[in-house]
Motif scaffolding. Structure first.
Motif, PDB file in Angstrom:
ATOM      1  N   VAL A  37     -11.608  19.086 -20.133  1.00 32.23           N
ATOM      2  CA  VAL A  37     -11.355  20.292 -19.379  1.00 32.23           C
ATOM      3  C   VAL A  37     -12.342  21.410 -19.580  1.00 32.23           C
ATOM      4  O   VAL A  37     -12.512  21.838 -20.653  1.00 32.23           O
ATOM      5  CB  VAL A  37      -9.954  20.965 -19.894  1.00 32.23           C
ATOM      6  N   PRO A  38     -13.004  21.934 -18.516  1.00 37.51           N
ATOM      7  CA  PRO A  38     -14.124  23.059 -18.752  1.00 37.51           C
ATOM      8  C   PRO A  38     -13.645  24.449 -19.193  1.00 37.51           C
ATOM      9  O   PRO A  38     -13.466  25.339 -18.423  1.00 37.51           O
ATOM     10  CB  PRO A  38     -14.665  22.911 -17.683  1.00 37.51           C
ATOM     11  N   TYR A  39     -13.079  24.467 -20.299  1.00 40.85           N
ATOM     12  CA  TYR A  39     -12.514  25.897 -20.773  1.00 40.85           C
ATOM     13  C   TYR A  39     -13.592  26.804 -20.776  1.00 40.85           C
ATOM     14  O   TYR A  39     -13.157  27.980 -20.426  1.00 40.85           O
ATOM     15  CB  TYR A  39     -11.839  25.695 -22.141  1.00 40.85           C
ATOM     16  N   ARG A  40     -14.735  26.649 -21.358  1.00 38.72           N
ATOM     17  CA  ARG A  40     -15.639  27.813 -21.340  1.00 38.72           C
ATOM     18  C   ARG A  40     -16.131  28.449 -19.933  1.00 38.72           C
ATOM     19  O   ARG A  40     -15.967  29.492 -19.738  1.00 38.72           O
ATOM     20  CB  ARG A  40     -16.970  27.081 -22.229  1.00 38.72           C
ATOM     21  N   LEU A  41     -16.380  27.355 -18.978  1.00 36.10           N
ATOM     22  CA  LEU A  41     -16.558  27.877 -17.603  1.00 36.10           C
ATOM     23  C   LEU A  41     -15.234  28.533 -17.186  1.00 36.10           C
ATOM     24  O   LEU A  41     -15.416  29.498 -16.093  1.00 36.10           O
ATOM     25  CB  LEU A  41     -16.974  26.562 -16.788  1.00 36.10           C
ATOM     26  N   ALA A  42     -14.238  28.014 -17.365  1.00 41.29           N
ATOM     27  CA  ALA A  42     -13.058  28.706 -16.696  1.00 41.29           C
ATOM     28  C   ALA A  42     -12.753  30.150 -16.806  1.00 41.29           C
ATOM     29  O   ALA A  42     -12.292  30.884 -16.310  1.00 41.29           O
ATOM     30  CB  ALA A  42     -11.495  27.842 -17.045  1.00 41.29           C
TER      31      ALA A  42
END
Length: 507
Positions: free
Chosen positions: A278-283
């Motif tokens: 899951v791309p948490y940083r980008l989100a």
């Protein structure tokens, strides 16, 4: 049966959509077809959106019932039922809500909407049972068991907020026709459903109290809590055979659990889910402003609406020393009922004048009525019906604006693969606001020996919060799944794994 499942022809649309162009081989395409095209299911329709409100109706009942039962418990146990205990009982389910929203927000994005639906119902039923059978060697011990039981139920109820709102939005986005009325459909299946549960709790309270001759009894609160498990029935359709597990004699929310065992994840979730890496940083980088706006809006709304709902019996009791328990609950029930037409007015306005405009309109009118009530509280003491009218309109426009818009905007503003995360977090911040607001306003009300002054202060505080709320209306965003996917690709994230992955078919 419910929520966003599609027939085989839907797979063709999926293959032709821009979202599936990321598949790098025919094998990937075949995988996507298998994952998203259960041939025996039907497309989502309006009923799939509105049925989400059944669970939220039950949640509304179980959240609000304590406001009326506090009046009963105060008469049964006047020494033990202190302001602190009353606040603890009111806040327990709200604190459980916070944990449920956060936990199940993560759960439904990672493991699917269906998993969250089943688990939330189990928590809700178990918690209600604990609260209903509360006992102790002392009254204080009984109250603590009640607090724990309602806290457990709150975990389930909080999860329902996230699950049902996500499902309702995703189902309402299934066809162009429903998309045009998405605001109305989601508002009716979320805010209007919860408020209907509030109203049902007042009606049930009055009926049970009347059955006991208007005299306080332990049987009253136990019955009213227990009815939270069997609070309503499904109505039988005359035009078609009811689906499995929806026989009209099946009760809520136990029947919800059985009915939901047949659910599939929504079409949007099947197409866009991110179950690993899951791309948490980008989100967070992309959505932090939208998240901040939704959190602020929901915090301010719940800071006002929940205390004024829960404190309504206490406020109206302050107008007369001779009010009976039935009169106190009856007047407060009438006041809270007026939020229901407000939810339908807001539902009609959102698709016509816009989300932000509806939000600001509702808050602005709440400011006016709040300051009028607070400023004129002394003369209103002598005109009780006029106070009820003003208080009712105060509740109506809370529902018209932020009540309806928070659910819709907080789910529209985020993409499907992370909707549960962000929606759950925003709703949890809102429930934290409800707990803080209930504690703060309860203490403010109790700190004045003169009840009129205490009531005046809490309305002025509520109105001041409403002014801030008018300035924090969140923006409404569209086409989040496409925007988010494009953003991820621009930042080097591999989107080919998005969507549910089925076992690959051997050639």
């Amino acid at each position: 049966m419910m929520s966003g499942v599609e027939e085989a022809p839907k797979a063709v649309a999926v293959l032709n959509s821009s979202e599936t162009t990321n598949s790098s081989s025919s094998e990937d395409v075949a995988t996507l077809v298998v994952a998203t095209a259960p041939a025996t299911q039907r497309p989502a329709g309006k009923i799939d959106v509105l049925i989400q409100g059944v669970a939220l109706f039950s949640d509304g009942y179980n959240i609000q019932i304590i406001g009326y039962m506090n009046t009963v418990l105060a008469k049964l146990y006047p020494k033990q039922m202190t302001a602190e205990v009353k606040t603890r009982l009111s806040n327990s389910i709200l604190i459980g809500d916070v944990f449920g929203m956060l936990f199940f927000g993560l759960c439904i994005d990672r493991f699917g909407r269906r998993v969250g639906i089943i688990l939330t119902t189990l928590f809700l039923v178990f918690g209600i049972i604990l609260a209903t059978v509360s006992h102790g060697t002392t009254v204080e011990g009984m109250f603590w068991m009640m607090v724990i039981g309602r806290g457990v139920a709150g975990v389930g109820a909080g999860g329902e907020y996230t699950v049902c709102t996500s499902q309702a939005l995703e189902c309402a986005d299934s066809t162009p026709e429903m998309r045009k009325r998405r605001g109305m459909l989601v508002a009716v299946s979320t805010n209007a459903a919860i408020i209907s549960g509030f109203v049902a709790s007042s009606i049930v309270s009055l009926i049970v109290i009347a059955a006991y001759g208007g005299e306080p009894s332990d049987g009253i609160w136990r019955i009213c809590f227990g009815i939270g498990i069997v609070v309503s029935k499904y109505s039988k359709s005359s035009s078609s055979r009811p689906p499995p597990f929806t026989d009209p004699d099946t009760q809520l929310p136990l029947s919800i659990f059985l009915f939901r065992m047949r659910l599939s994840d929504s079409e949007q979730y099947q197409k866009h889910a991110i179950q690993r890496k899951v791309p948490y940083r980008l989100a967070i980088k992309f959505y932090w402003k939208a998240l901040l706006g939704c959190c602020s809006a929901w915090f301010l709304y719940d800071f006002v609406v929940y205390p004024f709902n829960l404190l309504a019996p206490t406020v109206v009791t302050g107008f007369s020393k001779n009010q009976s328990m039935t009169e106190s609950i009856g007047w407060s029930a009438l006041i809270n009922f007026f939020a229901l037409p407000g939810s339908f007015i807001g539902a009609l306005l959102m698709d016509r004048i816009g989300r932000r405009q509806t939000y600001a309109l509702g808050w602005s009118i709440v400011c006016v009525f709040g300051f009028v009530i607070g400023g004129a509280m002394v003369p209103l003491q002598h005109v009780f019906p006029l106070f009820v009218v003003f208080y009712a309109l105060f509740q109506t426009f809370l529902s018209v604006g932020p009540g309806d818009c928070n659910f819709l905007v907080s789910s529209e503003s985020f993409p499907t693969p992370l909707r549960g995360h962000f929606l759950g977090f925003a709703a949890a911040v809102g429930k934290a606001g409800a707990a803080i607001g209930t504690t703060a306003l309860s203490k403010a009300l109790a700190s004045f020996d003169d009840k009129v002054k205490g009531q005046q202060v809490i309305f002025l505080i509520g109105s001041a919060i409403s002014v801030v709320g008018t300035l924090c209306a969140p923006a409404h965003l569209e086409d989040e799944d496409v925007r988010f996917r494009n953003y991820l690709e621009e930042n080097g994230y591999d989107t080919s794994d998005m969507g549910l992955q089925a076992p690959k078919v051997a050639s």
